[in-house]
Scaffold this motif. Structure first.
Motif, PDB file in Angstrom:
ATOM      1  N   SER A   1      41.052  60.429  42.257  1.00  8.76           N
ATOM      2  CA  SER A   1      41.334  59.000  42.315  1.00  8.76           C
ATOM      3  C   SER A   1      40.618  58.321  43.476  1.00  8.76           C
ATOM      4  CB  SER A   1      42.839  58.750  42.416  1.00  8.76           C
ATOM      5  OG  SER A   1      43.361  59.194  43.656  1.00  8.76           O
ATOM      6  N   ARG A   2      40.189  59.080  44.453  1.00  2.98           N
ATOM      7  CA  ARG A   2      39.382  58.495  45.537  1.00  2.98           C
ATOM      8  C   ARG A   2      38.079  57.920  44.990  1.00  2.98           C
ATOM      9  NH1 ARG A   2      39.880  58.745  50.789  1.00  2.98           N
ATOM     10  NH2 ARG A   2      41.588  59.893  51.768  1.00  2.98           N
ATOM     11  N   ASP A   3      37.506  58.572  44.016  1.00  2.00           N
ATOM     12  CA  ASP A   3      36.195  58.185  43.503  1.00  2.00           C
ATOM     13  C   ASP A   3      36.235  57.511  42.140  1.00  2.00           C
ATOM     14  OD1 ASP A   3      34.659  59.124  45.659  1.00  2.00           O
ATOM     15  OD2 ASP A   3      34.675  61.161  44.881  1.00  2.00           O
ATOM     16  N   LEU A   4      37.385  57.554  41.497  1.00  2.00           N
ATOM     17  CA  LEU A   4      37.480  57.090  40.105  1.00  2.00           C
ATOM     18  C   LEU A   4      38.712  56.202  39.968  1.00  2.00           C
ATOM     19  CD1 LEU A   4      36.194  57.418  37.287  1.00  2.00           C
ATOM     20  CD2 LEU A   4      37.622  59.446  36.964  1.00  2.00           C
ATOM     21  N   GLN A   5      38.485  54.893  39.764  1.00  2.00           N
ATOM     22  CA  GLN A   5      39.581  53.932  39.713  1.00  2.00           C
ATOM     23  C   GLN A   5      39.481  53.057  38.460  1.00  2.00           C
ATOM     24  OE1 GLN A   5      42.369  52.998  41.652  1.00  2.00           O
ATOM     25  NE2 GLN A   5      42.165  55.040  42.534  1.00  2.00           N
ATOM     26  N   VAL A   6      40.503  52.208  38.256  1.00  2.00           N
ATOM     27  CA  VAL A   6      40.561  51.393  37.046  1.00  2.00           C
ATOM     28  C   VAL A   6      41.107  50.014  37.379  1.00  2.00           C
ATOM     29  CG1 VAL A   6      42.872  52.282  36.462  1.00  2.00           C
ATOM     30  CG2 VAL A   6      41.439  51.301  34.651  1.00  2.00           C
ATOM     31  N   VAL A   7      40.599  49.003  36.668  1.00  2.00           N
ATOM     32  CA  VAL A   7      41.178  47.658  36.658  1.00  2.00           C
ATOM     33  C   VAL A   7      41.624  47.395  35.227  1.00  2.00           C
ATOM     34  CG1 VAL A   7      40.772  45.187  36.982  1.00  2.00           C
ATOM     35  CG2 VAL A   7      39.688  46.843  38.518  1.00  2.00           C
ATOM     36  N   PHE A   8      42.925  47.201  35.037  1.00  2.00           N
ATOM     37  CA  PHE A   8      43.468  47.012  33.694  1.00  2.00           C
ATOM     38  C   PHE A   8      43.321  45.567  33.227  1.00  2.00           C
ATOM     39  CE2 PHE A   8      45.883  50.780  35.153  1.00  2.00           C
ATOM     40  CZ  PHE A   8      45.540  51.656  34.137  1.00  2.00           C
ATOM     41  N   GLN A   9      43.599  45.365  31.943  1.00  2.00           N
ATOM     42  CA  GLN A   9      43.392  44.074  31.299  1.00  2.00           C
ATOM     43  C   GLN A   9      44.342  42.994  31.787  1.00  2.00           C
ATOM     44  OE1 GLN A   9      43.707  44.265  27.043  1.00  2.00           O
ATOM     45  NE2 GLN A   9      43.665  42.065  26.764  1.00  2.00           N
ATOM     46  N   ASP A  10      45.631  43.300  31.871  1.00  2.00           N
ATOM     47  CA  ASP A  10      46.641  42.266  32.084  1.00  2.00           C
ATOM     48  C   ASP A  10      47.058  42.193  33.543  1.00  2.00           C
ATOM     49  OD1 ASP A  10      48.682  40.468  32.001  1.00  2.00           O
ATOM     50  OD2 ASP A  10      49.871  41.502  30.479  1.00  2.00           O
ATOM     51  N   PRO A  11      46.667  41.143  34.266  1.00  2.00           N
ATOM     52  CA  PRO A  11      47.052  41.053  35.671  1.00  2.00           C
ATOM     53  C   PRO A  11      48.534  40.779  35.878  1.00  2.00           C
ATOM     54  CG  PRO A  11      45.976  39.026  34.966  1.00  2.00           C
ATOM     55  CD  PRO A  11      45.857  39.994  33.824  1.00  2.00           C
ATOM     56  N   TYR A  12      49.245  40.408  34.802  1.00  2.00           N
ATOM     57  CA  TYR A  12      50.668  40.086  34.932  1.00  2.00           C
ATOM     58  C   TYR A  12      51.548  41.331  34.856  1.00  2.00           C
ATOM     59  CZ  TYR A  12      49.156  35.282  34.429  1.00  2.00           C
ATOM     60  OH  TYR A  12      48.526  34.078  34.626  1.00  2.00           O
ATOM     61  N   THR A  13      51.064  42.392  34.247  1.00  2.00           N
ATOM     62  CA  THR A  13      51.866  43.607  34.132  1.00  2.00           C
ATOM     63  C   THR A  13      51.303  44.779  34.932  1.00  2.00           C
ATOM     64  OG1 THR A  13      50.673  44.279  32.121  1.00  2.00           O
ATOM     65  CG2 THR A  13      52.673  42.959  31.826  1.00  2.00           C
ATOM     66  N   SER A  14      50.086  44.641  35.465  1.00  2.00           N
ATOM     67  CA  SER A  14      49.470  45.778  36.168  1.00  2.00           C
ATOM     68  C   SER A  14      49.924  45.888  37.624  1.00  2.00           C
ATOM     69  CB  SER A  14      47.942  45.669  36.114  1.00  2.00           C
ATOM     70  OG  SER A  14      47.486  44.514  36.800  1.00  2.00           O
ATOM     71  N   LEU A  15      50.644  44.870  38.123  1.00  5.16           N
ATOM     72  CA  LEU A  15      51.134  44.902  39.497  1.00  5.16           C
ATOM     73  C   LEU A  15      52.652  45.039  39.498  1.00  5.16           C
ATOM     74  CD1 LEU A  15      49.005  41.986  41.026  1.00  5.16           C
ATOM     75  CD2 LEU A  15      48.481  44.435  41.024  1.00  5.16           C
ATOM     76  N   ASN A  16      53.171  45.851  40.412  1.00 10.40           N
ATOM     77  CA  ASN A  16      54.610  46.030  40.536  1.00 10.40           C
ATOM     78  C   ASN A  16      55.231  44.738  41.081  1.00 10.40           C
ATOM     79  OD1 ASN A  16      57.245  46.715  41.388  1.00 10.40           O
ATOM     80  ND2 ASN A  16      56.655  48.842  41.745  1.00 10.40           N
ATOM     81  N   PRO A  17      56.102  44.075  40.310  1.00 10.32           N
ATOM     82  CA  PRO A  17      56.631  42.775  40.751  1.00 10.32           C
ATOM     83  C   PRO A  17      57.524  42.844  41.976  1.00 10.32           C
ATOM     84  CG  PRO A  17      57.787  43.533  38.791  1.00 10.32           C
ATOM     85  CD  PRO A  17      56.637  44.473  38.999  1.00 10.32           C
TER      86      PRO A  17
END
Length: 281
Positions: A96-112
């Motif tokens: 995970s240090r070298d391989l990351q992801v940005v998901f589609q939905d900014p409203y559900t990808s962050l812990n509220p």
């Protein structure tokens, strides 16, 4: 050397070879549903490969297979010379240090329930960074994605969709990865915000040399973002090549169909493209 390597002439950061992924059928005796049918692709360091296809084509599954989020039926995924398609949880944490992801939905990808600062510090602390060093890195990350320093003390609900996606990008960059998988990262955003986020991704790539696998259904976006393009249809790569060539002079009928479906600003031109699409269908 494979045909793909010979054609592009580089030492790949990511190599996917004959990748197959199948999901169980819905009934007890239902056959397995093969989503990916022998996909091969490469990404070089610092490059953006645009992976484009309609919904259900298998494009998101490729990214999930690279990340180890779905089981691979056969084929190989090699990252920086290491085969990772069968990597276990402990190895994945290191990767995970070298391989990351940005998901589609900014409203559900962050812990509220977490502040932005805690969200950005979490992967750093998980990799052994001290709390003090993590706070300093969080300030750098917020500056990197053009958010104010006081954003660290606020919750996700206090931000717009575009700002939340900037936070998601900052989180992906926290560990200084070599490859980021961008899974439809702007499809949930309005047009103005979309362009700002795309510009930010390009700016970050120019400064850091991060490579992107950019997954999208939109040929206009992939043309703007990518060095090369791979077009996927029903689990198979049907066309690859330089982004300008594939998006202006497509050779495969499916790619031409995608190009005709992409919206354009001129109403009359859009009408002609829609009519041409019906003729070619």
């Amino acid at each position: 050397m494979t045909v793909t390597e010979a054609a592009v002439g580089f030492q790949a950061l990511l190599q996917v070879r004959d990748l197959r992924v199948a999901y169980p059928g819905t009934g007890r005796r239902a056959p397995r549903n093969e989503v990916l049918k022998g996909v091969s692709l490469d990404i070089r360091p610092g490059e953006t490969l645009g992976l484009v296809g309609e919904s259900g084509s298998g494009k998101t599954t490729i990214g999930r297979a690279v990340l180890g989020l779905v089981p691979v039926s056969s084929g190989t995924v090699t990252f920086a010379g290491e085969r990772i398609d069968q990597a276990g949880p402990a190895r994945r944490r290191v990767l995970s240090r070298d391989l990351q992801v940005v998901f589609q939905d900014p409203y559900t990808s962050l812990n509220p329930s977490l502040t932005i600062g805690d969200t950005l510090a979490e992967p750093l602390i998980g990799q052994g960074t001290s709390a003090r060093e993590a706070r300093g890195r969080v300030r750098q990350l917020l500056d990197r994605v053009h958010l104010p320093a006081d954003a660290a003390a606020r919750l996700p609900r206090e931000f717009s969709g575009g700002q939340r996606q900037r936070v998601a990008i900052a989180r992906a960059l926290a560990l200084r990865p070599r490859l980021v998988i961008c899974d439809e990262p702007v499809s949930a955003l309005d047009l103005t915000t979309r362009r700002a986020v795309l510009d930010l991704l390009l700016e970050i790539q120019e400064e850091t040399g991060t490579a992107y696998l950019f997954v999208t259904h939109d040929l206009s976006v992939v043309r703007f973002m990518s060095h090369r393009v791979a077009v996927i249809h029903r689990g198979e790569i049907v066309e690859t090549g330089d982004a300008d060539t594939v998006t202006t002079e497509p050779q495969h009928a499916y790619t031409r169909s995608l190009m005709l479906a992409a919206p354009v600003a001129n109403v009359a031109a859009q009408r002609r493209r829609r009519e041409a699409r019906w003729v070619s269908a």
